[in-house]
Design a protein around this motif. Structure first.
Motif, short mmCIF file in Angstrom:
data_model
loop_
_atom_site.label_atom_id
_atom_site.label_comp_id
_atom_site.label_asym_id
_atom_site.label_seq_id
_atom_site.Cartn_x
_atom_site.Cartn_y
_atom_site.Cartn_z
N ILE A 40 0.86 -1.18 0.00
CA ILE A 40 0.00 0.00 0.00
C ILE A 40 0.90 1.23 0.00
O ILE A 40 1.72 1.41 0.89
N GLY A 41 0.72 2.06 -1.02
CA GLY A 41 1.46 3.32 -1.11
C GLY A 41 0.62 4.41 -0.47
O GLY A 41 -0.44 4.75 -0.97
N LYS A 42 1.12 4.94 0.63
CA LYS A 42 0.41 5.98 1.36
C LYS A 42 0.41 7.28 0.55
O LYS A 42 1.45 7.76 0.15
N LYS A 43 -0.74 7.80 0.27
CA LYS A 43 -0.97 9.08 -0.41
C LYS A 43 -0.53 9.09 -1.88
O LYS A 43 -0.61 10.12 -2.53
N VAL A 44 -0.08 7.98 -2.42
CA VAL A 44 0.34 7.93 -3.82
C VAL A 44 -0.86 8.11 -4.74
O VAL A 44 -0.75 8.72 -5.81
N GLY A 45 -2.02 7.63 -4.34
CA GLY A 45 -3.22 7.74 -5.15
C GLY A 45 -3.60 9.18 -5.47
O GLY A 45 -4.28 9.44 -6.46
N LYS A 46 -3.16 10.13 -4.66
CA LYS A 46 -3.46 11.54 -4.90
C LYS A 46 -2.61 12.12 -6.03
O LYS A 46 -3.00 13.08 -6.68
N ARG A 47 -1.41 11.53 -6.24
CA ARG A 47 -0.46 12.12 -7.18
C ARG A 47 -0.30 11.36 -8.49
O ARG A 47 0.17 11.91 -9.47
#
Length: 72
Positions: A40-47
């Motif tokens: 799980i990539g933390k906060k990657v989905g925002k970028r």
């Protein structure tokens, strides 16, 4: 993707494996239920944007093949 998190599924992830987005290490945690197959990539989905390049680097330094993100 799940909200601001990027979920990467694969095989044989080692403890300490990390997601690379365009070659840059992202804040990554192993899924507690499936640590060898889910990161799980933390906060990657925002970028992340279509065309961005994803890879996984295991703790032994081995890097996966490149995956081009096509979009959610």
């Amino acid at each position: 993707m799940s909200g601001k998190h990027l979920i990467v599924r694969g095989e044989n992830f080692e403890l300490g494996a990390v997601i690379l987005l365009n070659g840059v290490q992202e804040r990554t945690v192993s899924d507690s239920q499936s640590p060898k197959t889910t990161l799980i990539g933390k906060k990657v989905g925002k970028r992340i944007q279509p065309g961005d390049k994803l890879q996984v680097r295991n703790s032994n330094g081995a890097i996966s093949e490149e995956f081009i993100f096509a979009g959610p």
